[in-house]
Design an enzyme around this catalytic site. Structure first.
Site: not given
Ligand code: PRP
Length: 183
Positions: A103, A107
């Site tokens: 990734e 977040d």
């Protein structure tokens, strides 16, 4: 502006291309050591991770395969909309495989939480997560991250795969998006 609305400008460089290259090389070596003797499957998460995945896959230099999954969580703005959507599936079975999810950024953790659950139902041998950027302060879902490139502050960043409204993914450095002026 154009049909995509107001696209922000990249400003201050947060992580230079040289820092990125050095860290990716380190991560590659670590993964190479950890997976010695195995044949892992790297799964890049479209679209943001495409640049990182290409570099990390080569840096690890293992007998490994590469596939992609498309997942989307952000709306048109700078914040995640909260819902995660599968936009493209893997092209192969992962049953019995050692999967390394790649990734660009974690977040809230919703995307990776969804991905881990989704992939776990397919009976891989193991699942690990390698993320370039970890926005720790924004975490809402507790997800294990096995390899981290950089912990970053809560700023909207673009470049090295990361976009604003589809643009800036091709920048070589990671930069902070400049705030858009009020009309
Ligand atoms: C970004 C990023 C992660 C996700 C992280 O993807 O690539 O997949 O958001 O956010 P979260 O931890 O809050 O879920 P985005 O939806 O912007 O799509 P993209 O990769 O195609 O740019």
């Amino acid at each position: 502006m154009d049909a995509h609305g107001e696209v922000g400008r990249p400003g201050r460089i947060l992580i230079s291309r040289h820092e990125i290259a050095a860290r990716v090389a380190e991560l590659g070596l670590t993964i190479r050591r950890d997976y010695a003797g195995r044949f892992p499957l790297f799964v890049g998460v479209l679209k943001g991770a495409i640049v990182f995945a290409a570099d990390l896959f080569r840096a690890a230099a293992l007998p490994a395969s590469l596939d992609f999954m498309g997942v989307s969580s952000y709306g048109a703005g700078q914040r995640p909309s909260g819902s995660v959507r599968l936009t493209a599936d893997l092209s192969m079975s992962i049953e019995g495989r050692d999967v390394i999810i790649i990734e660009d950024i974690v977040d809230t953790g919703r995307t990776i939480g969804y991905l881990r659950r989704n992939l776990a139902t397919r009976h891989p041998r193991s699942i690990a997560l390698c993320v370039l950027l970890d926005k720790v302060a924004r975490r809402e879902v507790d997800v294990p991250v096995d390899y981290v490139g950089f912990a970053i502050p809560d700023e909207f960043v673009v470049g090295y795969g990361l976009d604003h409204r589809g643009y800036h993914r091709n920048l070589r450095d990671i930069a902070v998006l400049e705030p858009t002026e009020a009309p």
